[in-house]
Scaffold this motif. Sequence first.
Motif, mmCIF file in Angstrom:
data_model
loop_
_atom_site.group_PDB
_atom_site.id
_atom_site.type_symbol
_atom_site.label_atom_id
_atom_site.label_comp_id
_atom_site.label_asym_id
_atom_site.label_seq_id
_atom_site.Cartn_x
_atom_site.Cartn_y
_atom_site.Cartn_z
ATOM 1 N N CYS A 55 -0.559 -4.494 4.268
ATOM 2 C CA CYS A 55 0.716 -5.008 4.810
ATOM 3 C C CYS A 55 1.269 -6.128 3.940
ATOM 4 N N HIS A 59 4.731 -5.202 2.440
ATOM 5 C CA HIS A 59 5.829 -5.729 3.264
ATOM 6 C C HIS A 59 6.006 -7.244 3.178
ATOM 7 N N SER A 81 3.858 -7.521 11.801
ATOM 8 C CA SER A 81 3.652 -6.399 10.879
ATOM 9 C C SER A 81 4.405 -5.184 11.399
ATOM 10 N N PRO A 82 4.779 -4.286 10.486
ATOM 11 C CA PRO A 82 5.466 -3.071 10.933
ATOM 12 C C PRO A 82 4.484 -2.115 11.609
ATOM 13 N N GLU A 83 4.901 -1.602 12.770
ATOM 14 C CA GLU A 83 4.113 -0.598 13.486
ATOM 15 C C GLU A 83 5.072 0.338 14.195
ATOM 16 N N GLU A 84 4.633 1.565 14.359
ATOM 17 C CA GLU A 84 5.461 2.547 15.045
ATOM 18 C C GLU A 84 5.272 2.416 16.548
ATOM 19 N N GLU A 89 9.894 2.532 13.917
ATOM 20 C CA GLU A 89 9.189 1.427 13.282
ATOM 21 C C GLU A 89 9.797 0.110 13.749
ATOM 22 N N GLU A 90 8.941 -0.730 14.297
ATOM 23 C CA GLU A 90 9.329 -2.051 14.780
ATOM 24 C C GLU A 90 8.459 -3.083 14.075
ATOM 25 N N ILE A 91 8.884 -4.317 14.111
ATOM 26 C CA ILE A 91 8.053 -5.413 13.639
ATOM 27 C C ILE A 91 7.354 -5.974 14.872
#
Length: 176
Positions: A55, A59, A81-84, A89-91
């Motif tokens: 990450c 990112h 962190s970016p996660e689905e 995809e959201e932070i």
Amino acid sequence: MRYLETHRLRLRPLSLNDLSALTSILGDPEVMKYSMRGVFDEVATRQFIEWCCTCYAAHGMGPMALVEKDTNLLIGFCGVSPEEIGGVEEIMLGYRLAARYWNQGFAPEAVKAVLDQAFNEKSLPSVVALIEPEHTARKRSPRKQDSIISRFRNITAARCECIVRRGNSGALVKET
């Protein structure tokens, strides 16, 4: 990736040097009681740290080590962190603290530093925090650093409460 500091904490990237201390924290059933991923052993903790490093590289953000300044001990992690989530995809905000550091204000202190960086330096439009409904103490932390809660709306989503803070407006939206 820039390090962060608060009155009592240093936030820095996690590394494999943190494996033993972080395994002790993430291996504690009480700490991980509300984790969607359950208790971590050393292998799972290593995978988590490696994911964090990915990450950082991809990112410029990710969960960061929380080091107490007075003792120089790793007491947990906090970061975005970016996660689905639901196919989008959201932070996402995530954090864990060693149990002996609970109820001392470390979580809101770390969350505030991380969100300040997310919105003011990285100009992220929003950050999501997923919270198990039974985890009443954690429900308070994302809110504690906000002095204004502008509006709430409820939606049905999995088993979790979803709190979304929208950028510099200070708006905090609760989605359940």
